[in-house]
Motif scaffolding. Structure first.
Motif, PDB file in Angstrom:
ATOM      1  N   LEU A 181     -20.086  25.264  10.219  1.00 27.35           N
ATOM      2  CA  LEU A 181     -19.755  26.628   9.807  1.00 27.35           C
ATOM      3  C   LEU A 181     -18.764  27.209  10.803  1.00 27.35           C
ATOM      4  O   LEU A 181     -18.618  26.719  11.918  1.00 27.35           O
ATOM      5  N   ASN A 182     -18.107  28.316  10.394  1.00 38.51           N
ATOM      6  CA  ASN A 182     -17.302  29.072  11.347  1.00 38.51           C
ATOM      7  C   ASN A 182     -18.015  30.389  11.657  1.00 38.51           C
ATOM      8  O   ASN A 182     -19.055  30.699  11.078  1.00 38.51           O
ATOM      9  N   GLU A 183     -17.472  31.171  12.576  1.00 41.82           N
ATOM     10  CA  GLU A 183     -18.118  32.412  13.006  1.00 41.82           C
ATOM     11  C   GLU A 183     -18.289  33.400  11.848  1.00 41.82           C
ATOM     12  O   GLU A 183     -19.294  34.100  11.755  1.00 41.82           O
ATOM     13  N   ALA A 211     -24.021  34.808   6.839  1.00 39.33           N
ATOM     14  CA  ALA A 211     -25.369  34.309   6.564  1.00 39.33           C
ATOM     15  C   ALA A 211     -26.425  35.244   7.152  1.00 39.33           C
ATOM     16  O   ALA A 211     -27.411  35.596   6.497  1.00 39.33           O
ATOM     17  N   LEU A 212     -26.222  35.668   8.394  1.00 36.26           N
ATOM     18  CA  LEU A 212     -27.174  36.592   9.032  1.00 36.26           C
ATOM     19  C   LEU A 212     -27.253  37.913   8.280  1.00 36.26           C
ATOM     20  O   LEU A 212     -28.336  38.497   8.125  1.00 36.26           O
ATOM     21  N   ASN A 213     -26.111  38.384   7.802  1.00 39.95           N
ATOM     22  CA  ASN A 213     -26.087  39.651   7.064  1.00 39.95           C
ATOM     23  C   ASN A 213     -26.759  39.552   5.698  1.00 39.95           C
ATOM     24  O   ASN A 213     -27.084  40.578   5.088  1.00 39.95           O
ATOM     25  N   ASN A 214     -26.952  38.321   5.218  1.00 36.46           N
ATOM     26  CA  ASN A 214     -27.604  38.126   3.916  1.00 36.46           C
ATOM     27  C   ASN A 214     -29.128  38.234   3.996  1.00 36.46           C
ATOM     28  O   ASN A 214     -29.802  38.237   2.960  1.00 36.46           O
ATOM     29  N   ILE A 250     -35.654  35.600  12.978  1.00 34.82           N
ATOM     30  CA  ILE A 250     -34.225  35.921  12.923  1.00 34.82           C
ATOM     31  C   ILE A 250     -33.500  35.327  14.132  1.00 34.82           C
ATOM     32  O   ILE A 250     -32.383  34.802  14.013  1.00 34.82           O
ATOM     33  N   LYS A 251     -34.121  35.365  15.284  1.00 33.35           N
ATOM     34  CA  LYS A 251     -33.522  34.777  16.486  1.00 33.35           C
ATOM     35  C   LYS A 251     -33.373  33.265  16.338  1.00 33.35           C
ATOM     36  O   LYS A 251     -32.360  32.680  16.748  1.00 33.35           O
ATOM     37  N   VAL A 252     -34.386  32.625  15.739  1.00 31.22           N
ATOM     38  CA  VAL A 252     -34.320  31.177  15.508  1.00 31.22           C
ATOM     39  C   VAL A 252     -33.199  30.843  14.530  1.00 31.22           C
ATOM     40  O   VAL A 252     -32.417  29.907  14.741  1.00 31.22           O
ATOM     41  N   ILE A 253     -33.097  31.631  13.458  1.00 30.01           N
ATOM     42  CA  ILE A 253     -32.043  31.406  12.463  1.00 30.01           C
ATOM     43  C   ILE A 253     -30.665  31.570  13.101  1.00 30.01           C
ATOM     44  O   ILE A 253     -29.759  30.757  12.887  1.00 30.01           O
ATOM     45  N   GLU A 254     -30.513  32.612  13.913  1.00 33.74           N
ATOM     46  CA  GLU A 254     -29.230  32.847  14.591  1.00 33.74           C
ATOM     47  C   GLU A 254     -28.879  31.682  15.511  1.00 33.74           C
ATOM     48  O   GLU A 254     -27.730  31.214  15.543  1.00 33.74           O
ATOM     49  N   LYS A 255     -29.864  31.181  16.247  1.00 39.37           N
ATOM     50  CA  LYS A 255     -29.646  30.044  17.147  1.00 39.37           C
ATOM     51  C   LYS A 255     -29.241  28.797  16.356  1.00 39.37           C
ATOM     52  O   LYS A 255     -28.320  28.065  16.754  1.00 39.37           O
ATOM     53  N   ASN A 256     -29.898  28.558  15.224  1.00 40.25           N
ATOM     54  CA  ASN A 256     -29.588  27.380  14.417  1.00 40.25           C
ATOM     55  C   ASN A 256     -28.230  27.510  13.728  1.00 40.25           C
ATOM     56  O   ASN A 256     -27.514  26.513  13.563  1.00 40.25           O
ATOM     57  N   LEU A 257     -27.851  28.722  13.345  1.00 42.52           N
ATOM     58  CA  LEU A 257     -26.519  28.938  12.782  1.00 42.52           C
ATOM     59  C   LEU A 257     -25.449  28.696  13.854  1.00 42.52           C
ATOM     60  O   LEU A 257     -24.401  28.108  13.570  1.00 42.52           O
TER      61      LEU A 257
END
Length: 298
Positions: A58-60, A66-69, A42-49
């Motif tokens: 993307l915007n904020e 995306a994270l909430n999905n 999840i941390k990696v995904i957040e960093k890549n987003l």
């Protein structure tokens, strides 16, 4: 219609696949036996987003959405019970994959499609341990998943036209370029790529040229963005070895036999980027390529 997606395996490929589906609005259950691995993913995904936000892809609001999905699970049974599509992204190990697919067949809804992100292992063999061979397919993403456009869609012997059409269309909806291929060892990508990497390793092993020289020839002479030895490090030398073994066993042709140097490096734990050393040495935060001490010229 596919709305809910489950991804089994939270490593580099698994978290990348979860990322891209979540980015495009799908509800994603990310499954791994290790909660620590899931938290890291999840941390990696957040960093890549966040990297996509910086690049204005993307915007904020889209990043947060995306994270909430994405939800995480340590149980396959719980993670797949409502899934329309399950993508297995575990280690390239046939016994592990067969076990996972037996479990998926048991716990997933009867109409769910079961896909594997395998880069070389037979989809037909995987499908044979299930009772839904028509709904088993290969969905081979490239690394890094959020960036690379190709999805190799592999039809097993029993894969139906309907399943293939669904996955081809879904891949396009993710803004990927799907290419349909048939189920033979290595498919297309690795049947061509791995012999090239193996030959580059043989070229080093036989003393024709050094690491830097081999990669420079392929980058400048053949317009490759990355030399074959650096690419092998990036893929993982253990993964390269596993794929070459699949090719060698599947075709029975010695041209696919892995170079002894590759075999020894994997045995010694030198797996490339993931272990910090392969043909090059990797230090966190540094982007300069440094040839590993083992291969530096005296």
């Amino acid at each position: 219609m596919i709305k809910n997606v489950a991804v089994v395996g939270s490593g580099t490929m698994g978290n990348g696949i979860a990322h891209i589906f979540a980015q495009f609005g799908y509800v994603v259950n990310l499954i791994d036996i290790d909660q620590i691995a899931l938290d890291k993913a999840i941390k990696v995904i957040e960093k890549n987003l966040e990297r996509q936000v910086v690049k204005e892809i993307l915007n904020e609001t889209q990043k947060t959405g995306a994270l909430n999905n994405i939800r995480t699970f340590t149980s396959i049974a719980d993670g797949v019970k409502n899934a329309d599509l399950i993508i297995e992204a575990a280690t390239e190990n046939i016994d592990l994959k067969l076990k996972i697919f037996k479990d998926l067949d048991t716990y997933a809804p009867a109409d769910a499609i079961l896909a594997s992100n395998t880069s070389s292992i037979s989809i037909t063999q995987i499908a044979a341990v299930t009772n839904r061979g028509d709904k088993v397919i290969g969905m081979h993403f490239m690394n890094p998943v959020p960036v690379m456009k190709l999805v190799e869609v592999i039809r097993g012997y029993q894969t139906s036209d309907e399943t293939t059409k669904t996955i081809m269309s879904l891949s396009a909806d993710l803004q990927k370029t799907p290419v349909e291929v048939n189920d033979y060892p290595g498919f297309v990508a690795n049947r061509i790529l791995m012999p090239m990497i193996n030959e580059a390793i043989y070229t080093l092993y036989e003393g024709v040229a050094g690491v830097y020289e081999i990669d420079t020839v392929m980058k400048l002479g053949m317009a490759h963005p990355m030399g074959p030895l650096q690419l092998a490090d990036f893929i993982g030398l253990d993964t390269c070895l596993a794929i070459l073994k699949v090719l060698n066993n599947g075709f029975g042709n010695p041209k696919y036999a892995p170079c002894p140097l590759l075999v020894n490096m994997v045995a010694a734990g030198k797996k490339g980027v993931k272990s910090g050393e392969g043909f090059y040495q990797y230090t966190a935060g540094k982007k300069d390529l440094v040839v590993a001490e083992k291969f530096k010229k005296s």
